[in-house]
Design a protein around this motif. Structure first.
Motif, PDB file in Angstrom:
ATOM      1  N   ALA A 205     -26.121  -0.756 -27.187  1.00 15.11           N
ATOM      2  CA  ALA A 205     -27.865  -0.660 -26.070  1.00 15.11           C
ATOM      3  C   ALA A 205     -28.399   0.606 -25.872  1.00 15.11           C
ATOM      4  CB  ALA A 205     -27.888  -1.525 -26.082  1.00 15.11           C
ATOM      5  N   TRP A 206     -27.175   1.291 -25.476  1.00 15.30           N
ATOM      6  CA  TRP A 206     -27.222   2.953 -24.625  1.00 15.30           C
ATOM      7  C   TRP A 206     -27.341   3.614 -25.565  1.00 15.30           C
ATOM      8  CZ3 TRP A 206     -29.147   1.971 -20.537  1.00 15.30           C
ATOM      9  CH2 TRP A 206     -28.594   0.914 -19.871  1.00 15.30           C
ATOM     10  N   THR A 207     -27.089   3.749 -27.168  1.00 16.17           N
ATOM     11  CA  THR A 207     -27.255   4.612 -28.590  1.00 16.17           C
ATOM     12  C   THR A 207     -28.570   5.226 -28.631  1.00 16.17           C
ATOM     13  OG1 THR A 207     -27.310   3.662 -30.389  1.00 16.17           O
ATOM     14  CG2 THR A 207     -25.174   4.203 -29.559  1.00 16.17           C
ATOM     15  N   HIS A 291     -26.099   5.535 -17.691  1.00 13.34           N
ATOM     16  CA  HIS A 291     -26.150   4.622 -19.241  1.00 13.34           C
ATOM     17  C   HIS A 291     -26.248   5.353 -20.299  1.00 13.34           C
ATOM     18  CE1 HIS A 291     -26.841   1.992 -15.551  1.00 13.34           C
ATOM     19  NE2 HIS A 291     -28.192   2.850 -15.087  1.00 13.34           N
ATOM     20  N   THR A 292     -24.797   5.896 -20.124  1.00 16.75           N
ATOM     21  CA  THR A 292     -24.478   6.961 -21.469  1.00 16.75           C
ATOM     22  C   THR A 292     -23.079   6.093 -22.329  1.00 16.75           C
ATOM     23  OG1 THR A 292     -23.448   8.472 -20.940  1.00 16.75           O
ATOM     24  CG2 THR A 292     -25.233   8.916 -20.948  1.00 16.75           C
ATOM     25  N   ALA A 327     -18.042   0.188 -18.699  1.00 19.01           N
ATOM     26  CA  ALA A 327     -18.754  -0.888 -19.737  1.00 19.01           C
ATOM     27  C   ALA A 327     -19.557  -0.207 -18.863  1.00 19.01           C
ATOM     28  CB  ALA A 327     -18.050  -2.058 -19.133  1.00 19.01           C
ATOM     29  N   ALA A 328     -20.767   0.691 -19.113  1.00 25.81           N
ATOM     30  CA  ALA A 328     -22.307   0.929 -18.474  1.00 25.81           C
ATOM     31  C   ALA A 328     -23.208  -0.265 -18.714  1.00 25.81           C
ATOM     32  CB  ALA A 328     -23.488   2.022 -19.546  1.00 25.81           C
ATOM     33  N   ALA A 329     -24.406  -0.151 -18.097  1.00 29.51           N
ATOM     34  CA  ALA A 329     -24.717  -2.303 -17.611  1.00 29.51           C
ATOM     35  C   ALA A 329     -25.379  -1.994 -18.812  1.00 29.51           C
ATOM     36  CB  ALA A 329     -25.025  -1.933 -16.194  1.00 29.51           C
ATOM     37  N   THR A 330     -25.920  -3.712 -19.298  1.00 27.88           N
ATOM     38  CA  THR A 330     -26.337  -3.496 -20.706  1.00 27.88           C
ATOM     39  C   THR A 330     -27.427  -3.438 -20.102  1.00 27.88           C
ATOM     40  OG1 THR A 330     -24.243  -5.215 -21.273  1.00 27.88           O
ATOM     41  CG2 THR A 330     -26.964  -5.372 -21.902  1.00 27.88           C
ATOM     42  N   PRO A 331     -28.922  -2.887 -20.979  1.00 29.27           N
ATOM     43  CA  PRO A 331     -29.719  -2.620 -20.643  1.00 29.27           C
ATOM     44  C   PRO A 331     -30.761  -4.194 -19.789  1.00 29.27           C
ATOM     45  CG  PRO A 331     -29.590  -1.257 -22.901  1.00 29.27           C
ATOM     46  CD  PRO A 331     -28.187  -2.789 -22.220  1.00 29.27           C
TER      47      PRO A 331
END
Length: 375
Positions: A205-207, A291-292, A327-331
């Motif tokens: 999702a972060w891309t 968040h990358t 693990a960057a937090a899910t949006p």
């Protein structure tokens, strides 16, 4: 008047070299309707006439008044090698529609009396071989204008639309090898970015944040090439002789999302970490704040001298395999998103600046389509 307009359409279509079938397909008008209109034996909707005018490269308002005035058309200019990956028949109409909506957005902004966007503070620059320095410098310039030189940026689609008047669309392109594309027309200043929801990159999702930052770099700083400057980005471009402008956009996106001063506040000064475990800890801390995705985070920390370069591939591989890279937090979930054109057309309608019919025209709807509700 409709007979005279139909004759103008037929004459202009012949000049451009379109067949009836080609014009009908590109303008999304039934073939029989177009043929009858050109012969003065029928009518088409105002929205359909706008689309015909756009494809033919003439001003729709002038055409409705029985005049031909040239206007920009979406003649697409591809980066070397990209055309082979672009499924023209299926995806060109989506690109054309994005450009049409960007043109309409400019008109609505004028109606609403919106101030000039931040985009007007930047000038295109020819890229140099020092792509990383160029990209970082330009990202710092944008950060300075935004008034935030250290912190994480919020929703990137909202940033592009609200601060830079770049229309953002999410489309499932048939060209699945394409991640995103951007286009701009220098004469009018309209610009749009399209995220391909069918791209493999959308599994993370972060891309989308990275891709929109990347397209912003192209829109702000790439010198225009032709009437419509279109850039198509693919995940595997690293193996295809990427040009300086593309590498600069990558550096720009990394620095825009993870600014050097923000990294310094979070991690302290660069120190060329030489242990994989310690490097993974740095990656995790950066991803949690900014968040990358893993790859761009590791690559940027290497380029910014926080991680020694010979650990680059090992850190990426272990971060993916073990989850040690954080693990960057899910949006957070968000309601169905309306693009800037829809939001501003509905605002203009609420303020009685346009009629419901004009709102439909601007949104490329027919007279029988319902106007969207506010979200």
């Amino acid at each position: 008047m409709s007979q005279a307009i139909g004759k103008l359409v037929r004459t202009r279509r012949s000049e451009v070299g379109f067949s009836h079938e080609e014009l009908a397909e590109l303008a999304r008008v039934p073939l029989a309707t177009l043929e009858a209109f050109e012969e003065g034996q029928g009518n088409i909707t105002a929205a359909a006439l706008d689309r015909v005018a756009y494809v033919l490269g003439v001003d729709a308002g002038a055409l409705r008044q029985g005049r031909i005035e040239r206007s920009p058309t979406a003649a697409l200019f591809f980066r070397q090698g990209a055309f082979a990956d672009f499924r023209d028949v299926e995806d060109r109409p989506k690109v054309v529609e994005a450009f049409e909506r960007a043109l309409a957005l400019r008109k609505v902004n004028t109606l609403l009396g919106r101030p000039p966007s931040l985009r007007e503070r930047f000038e295109p620059e020819e890229p140099t071989p020092e792509v990383f320095k160029d990209g970082y410098r330009l990202a710092r310039k944008v950060r300075s204008v935004l008034g935030d030189e250290t912190g994480p940026l919020g929703d990137m689609a909202e940033l592009l639309e609200e601060e830079f008047d770049v229309l953002v669309r999410s489309e499932a392109l048939s060209s699945i090898g394409i991640d995103a594309l951007s286009l701009k027309e220098p004469q009018t200043g309209v610009a749009a970015a399209i995220l391909n929801t069918a791209s493999r990159r959308r599994s993370n999702a972060w891309t989308a944040r990275v891709d929109l930052a990347h397209e912003l770099g192209h829109i702000l700083f790439d010198p225009p090439r032709g009437e419509i400057h279109l850039v198509i980005d693919r995940e595997d471009d690293e193996n295809r002789g990427v040009r300086h402008a593309e590498k600069r956009a990558r550096a720009f996106a990394a620095e825009l999302l993870m600014p050097a001063e923000g990294l310094r506040q979070l991690l302290g000064p660069p120190r060329y970490e030489m242990g994989v475990s310690q490097a993974l800890d740095l990656v995790a801390r950066v991803r949690e704040v900014f968040h990358t995705p893993i790859e761009i985070t590791v690559n940027h920390l290497v380029n910014r001298e926080y991680i020694v370069h010979f650990l680059q591939e090992a850190v990426i591989e272990q971060a993916k395999r073990t989850g040690r890279g954080g693990a960057a937090a899910t949006p957070p979930p968000r309601p169905a998103r309306q693009d800037a054109l829809t939001r501003r057309v509905l605002e203009a309608l609420d303020r009685d600046l346009i009629s419901a019919g004009r709102a439909r025209e601007l949104l490329l709807l027919t007279a029988w389509d319902d106007l969207p509700a506010k979200v």
